[in-house]
Motif scaffolding. Sequence first.
Motif, PDB file in Angstrom:
ATOM      1  N   UNK A  28       0.826  -1.212   0.000  1.00 26.66           N
ATOM      2  CA  UNK A  28       0.000   0.000   0.000  1.00 26.66           C
ATOM      3  C   UNK A  28       0.858   1.259   0.000  1.00 26.66           C
ATOM      4  N   UNK A  29       1.932   1.241   0.781  1.00 32.81           N
ATOM      5  CA  UNK A  29       2.829   2.397   0.851  1.00 32.81           C
ATOM      6  C   UNK A  29       3.497   2.673  -0.495  1.00 32.81           C
ATOM      7  N   UNK A  30       3.757   1.605  -1.230  1.00 30.11           N
ATOM      8  CA  UNK A  30       4.455   1.743  -2.511  1.00 30.11           C
ATOM      9  C   UNK A  30       3.491   1.815  -3.693  1.00 30.11           C
ATOM     10  N   UNK A  31       2.194   1.654  -3.424  1.00 32.12           N
ATOM     11  CA  UNK A  31       1.185   1.650  -4.484  1.00 32.12           C
ATOM     12  C   UNK A  31       1.474   0.578  -5.527  1.00 32.12           C
ATOM     13  N   UNK A  32       1.821  -0.611  -5.025  1.00 34.10           N
ATOM     14  CA  UNK A  32       2.047  -1.760  -5.903  1.00 34.10           C
ATOM     15  C   UNK A  32       1.234  -2.930  -5.342  1.00 34.10           C
ATOM     16  N   UNK A  33       1.157  -4.002  -6.096  1.00 34.55           N
ATOM     17  CA  UNK A  33       0.429  -5.167  -5.618  1.00 34.55           C
ATOM     18  C   UNK A  33       1.333  -6.022  -4.726  1.00 34.55           C
ATOM     19  N   UNK A  34       0.723  -6.760  -3.828  1.00 34.86           N
ATOM     20  CA  UNK A  34       1.499  -7.659  -2.969  1.00 34.86           C
ATOM     21  C   UNK A  34       2.190  -8.734  -3.820  1.00 34.86           C
ATOM     22  N   UNK A  35       1.571  -9.073  -4.935  1.00 35.77           N
ATOM     23  CA  UNK A  35       2.149 -10.069  -5.837  1.00 35.77           C
ATOM     24  C   UNK A  35       3.502  -9.617  -6.356  1.00 35.77           C
ATOM     25  N   UNK A  36       3.639  -8.297  -6.583  1.00 34.74           N
ATOM     26  CA  UNK A  36       4.915  -7.750  -7.058  1.00 34.74           C
ATOM     27  C   UNK A  36       6.017  -7.983  -6.027  1.00 34.74           C
ATOM     28  N   UNK A  37       5.672  -7.818  -4.755  1.00 38.77           N
ATOM     29  CA  UNK A  37       6.656  -8.039  -3.692  1.00 38.77           C
ATOM     30  C   UNK A  37       7.085  -9.506  -3.674  1.00 38.77           C
ATOM     31  N   UNK A  38       6.093 -10.404  -3.805  1.00 39.38           N
ATOM     32  CA  UNK A  38       6.404 -11.825  -3.768  1.00 39.38           C
ATOM     33  C   UNK A  38       7.153 -12.304  -5.011  1.00 39.38           C
ATOM     34  N   UNK A  39       7.185 -11.481  -6.037  1.00 42.05           N
ATOM     35  CA  UNK A  39       8.000 -11.802  -7.213  1.00 42.05           C
ATOM     36  C   UNK A  39       9.477 -11.761  -6.855  1.00 42.05           C
ATOM     37  N   UNK A  40       9.815 -10.884  -5.904  1.00 39.63           N
ATOM     38  CA  UNK A  40      11.213 -10.685  -5.514  1.00 39.63           C
ATOM     39  C   UNK A  40      11.582 -11.363  -4.197  1.00 39.63           C
TER      40      UNK A  40
END
Length: 203
Positions: A28-40
């Motif tokens: 939410x802080x980065x305005x991205x999806x949680x899926x994007x985080x789990x990509x990395x």
Amino acid sequence: MKEKIIQKATDLFLKLGFKSVTMDDIANEMAISKKTIYTHFENKTSLVKECTSSILTSITTGIDEICFLEHNPIEELFEIKKFVSHKLENDNSTTHYQLQKYYPEVYESLKETQFDKMMECTRKNLQKGIEMGLYRKNMNVDLVARFYFVGVHGIKDQNLFPIEEFSSKFITQEYLEYHLRGIVTIEGFQTLNNFIKDNQSNE
């Protein structure tokens, strides 16, 4: 993107605590999806590990740069204290506690790495102080370096030093003085007093 996630997550972890911050909060802080985080990152533990490693690397690099300036050893310790305090100025009082309780494997790995680096740095500081006549010659350098490491970690224990009674800034300053007063010579004592006065006047 990975580095941006680490940077944002690190800021949030230091400010709010490792347990308190969720992957949703970071997304939410980065305005991205949680899926994007789990990509990395496979999971939150792997992200916490990367973040703590990043913090340690940043701090050790800065300490190396301070040591490279060839200050006298007493000044060097005060400069390191100020640098670390500045780097962790947004560190929430529960951050250390949460890392130790909820991510013990990450905590122990970090502590082991920190021990190796801190022992190397402290031994050099002690030896230089002895050679310059600022520290006592009759001390066991390896033993005193271990005492110092244990103390630096021990003062973070909120069961022993409740944050309501002892601020992080105050206790870090007091412990550094305590450490130095136990190892300085008469000449070193005068140098230490000068730095204490200078440090107080600059606060």
